[in-house]
Design a protein around this motif. Structure first.
Motif, PDB file in Angstrom:
ATOM      1  N   TYR A 174       0.403  -1.306  -0.400  1.00  0.00           N
ATOM      2  CA  TYR A 174       0.198   0.223   0.205  1.00  0.00           C
ATOM      3  C   TYR A 174       0.812   1.553  -0.431  1.00  0.00           C
ATOM      4  CZ  TYR A 174      -3.410   3.232   1.693  1.00  0.00           C
ATOM      5  OH  TYR A 174      -3.776   4.715   1.854  1.00  0.00           O
ATOM      6  N   TYR A 175       2.298   1.192   1.507  1.00  0.00           N
ATOM      7  CA  TYR A 175       2.731   2.522   1.098  1.00  0.00           C
ATOM      8  C   TYR A 175       3.637   2.594  -0.449  1.00  0.00           C
ATOM      9  CZ  TYR A 175       7.762   4.640   2.253  1.00  0.00           C
ATOM     10  OH  TYR A 175       8.638   5.485   1.710  1.00  0.00           O
TER      11      TYR A 175
ATOM     12  N   GLN B 269       1.552   4.156  -2.900  1.00  0.00           N
ATOM     13  CA  GLN B 269       0.882   5.538  -2.157  1.00  0.00           C
ATOM     14  C   GLN B 269       2.368   6.641  -3.004  1.00  0.00           C
ATOM     15  OE1 GLN B 269      -2.137   7.413  -1.500  1.00  0.00           O
ATOM     16  NE2 GLN B 269      -2.957   5.307  -1.694  1.00  0.00           N
TER      17      GLN B 269
ATOM     18  N   TYR C 182       2.976   7.021  -6.457  1.00  0.00           N
ATOM     19  CA  TYR C 182       2.703   8.331  -6.396  1.00  0.00           C
ATOM     20  C   TYR C 182       2.982   9.948  -6.251  1.00  0.00           C
ATOM     21  CZ  TYR C 182      -1.418  12.076  -6.342  1.00  0.00           C
ATOM     22  OH  TYR C 182      -2.037  13.169  -5.776  1.00  0.00           O
ATOM     23  N   TYR C 183       3.394   9.439  -4.870  1.00  0.00           N
ATOM     24  CA  TYR C 183       4.031  10.616  -4.322  1.00  0.00           C
ATOM     25  C   TYR C 183       5.392  12.205  -5.271  1.00  0.00           C
ATOM     26  CZ  TYR C 183       7.157  14.375  -1.265  1.00  0.00           C
ATOM     27  OH  TYR C 183       7.771  14.975  -0.259  1.00  0.00           O
TER      28      TYR C 183
ATOM     29  N   PRO D 239      -5.261   8.046  -5.245  1.00  0.00           N
ATOM     30  CA  PRO D 239      -3.898   8.364  -3.676  1.00  0.00           C
ATOM     31  C   PRO D 239      -4.641   8.541  -2.190  1.00  0.00           C
ATOM     32  CG  PRO D 239      -4.419  10.213  -5.396  1.00  0.00           C
ATOM     33  CD  PRO D 239      -5.252   8.940  -6.196  1.00  0.00           C
ATOM     34  N   ALA D 240      -4.503   8.018  -1.618  1.00  0.00           N
ATOM     35  CA  ALA D 240      -5.518   8.485  -0.070  1.00  0.00           C
ATOM     36  C   ALA D 240      -5.452   9.597   0.117  1.00  0.00           C
ATOM     37  CB  ALA D 240      -4.610   7.274   0.608  1.00  0.00           C
TER      38      ALA D 240
ATOM     39  N   ALA E 239      -1.501  11.455   1.474  1.00  0.00           N
ATOM     40  CA  ALA E 239      -0.904  11.438  -0.134  1.00  0.00           C
ATOM     41  C   ALA E 239      -1.535  12.821  -0.914  1.00  0.00           C
ATOM     42  CB  ALA E 239      -1.063   9.867  -0.450  1.00  0.00           C
TER      43      ALA E 239
ATOM     44  N   SER F  76      -0.205   4.820   5.492  1.00  0.00           N
ATOM     45  CA  SER F  76       0.209   3.869   5.312  1.00  0.00           C
ATOM     46  C   SER F  76       0.069   2.399   6.451  1.00  0.00           C
ATOM     47  CB  SER F  76       1.495   3.612   4.593  1.00  0.00           C
ATOM     48  OG  SER F  76       1.866   4.183   3.977  1.00  0.00           O
TER      49      SER F  76
END
Length: 229
Positions: free
Chosen positions: A39-40, A43, A46-47, A105-106, A109, A210
């Protein structure tokens, strides 16, 4: 007192919270569930994709050649080193093309990226740099703090080796000198510190995101939101 020394002291609570966060400790101790790491990494990819765009925007706004070259070199370095780590890790974790295509994205993030874009678009280059500096700085400090750890999970050992490397440590020295130079010449030093503080907060939130596998439907309202979607 230099600007970097001052803001590092002012934001220390966020740094300590990051150092001791169960997500970070789970990586360095080798106990973090791979589900959370997957998951991290999604993300973080994306970051970092947007982080390189922020660097490019800063390069376009910069007036001095040395600053332009720094922003462009750093964007290239992130592409070559950190994003390559993500690509190889995705293969190891079995991340599918469908998962990548459906990625969202969460909240943490997304908010962090919005903060950096807002700063680089609406403020000057020193402010943009203050907003992007906490990310590499924190990762280097985590790498140095836990350098002696040998996580049994190879993916975590690889992650720790990257951020504890001498290359990253040397790069950080130059980044801090650059930030101090910007702050010395800047008329609104307090505003630079505020942008820096916000990013320190979002770095801590990234671990929390995360750890909890944050999404857009859980833990938002006191009633069961998912039943209405």
């Amino acid at each position: 007192m230099t600007f970097c020394t001052e803001v590092r002291q002012q934001t220390d609570a966020y740094w300590q919270a990051s150092f001791e966060h169960p997500f970070v400790k789970g990586i360095v101790e080798g106990t973090l569930p791979l589900e959370n790491f997957k998951y991290y990494m999604l993300q973080d990819a994306y970051y970092l994709k947007h982080y390189t765009k922020v660097l490019a925007l800063a390069a376009a706004k910069a007036e001095h050649d040395e600053d332009i070259q720094y922003f462009l070199r750093t964007a290239q370095m992130i592409h070559d080193a950190e994003l390559e780590l993500h690509r190889t890790t995705f293969a190891t974790l079995g991340v599918t093309e469908e998962e990548i295509a459906q990625f969202q994205p969460a909240p943490a993030a997304y908010n962090y990226i919005c903060h950096m874009y807002q700063t680089v678009h609406n403020e000057d280059v020193p402010a943009a740099f203050a907003a992007i500096l906490p990310c590499p700085w924190l990762y280097v400090e985590i790498g140095q703090l836990y350098k002696a750890y040998k996580p049994s999970e190879p993916l975590y050992a690889q992650w720790l080796a990257l951020y504890s490397s001498d290359d990253f440590l040397h790069m950080l020295d130059g980044q801090k000198n650059m930030m101090d130079r910007f702050a010395t010449q800047h008329p609104k030093r307090d505003e630079l510190a505020h942008h820096f503080m916000k990013s320190c907060y979002y770095e801590w939130q990234f671990w929390e995101m995360s750890w909890t596998l944050q999404n857009w439907t859980e833990g938002v309202y006191p009633y069961e939101l998912t039943s209405h979607l």
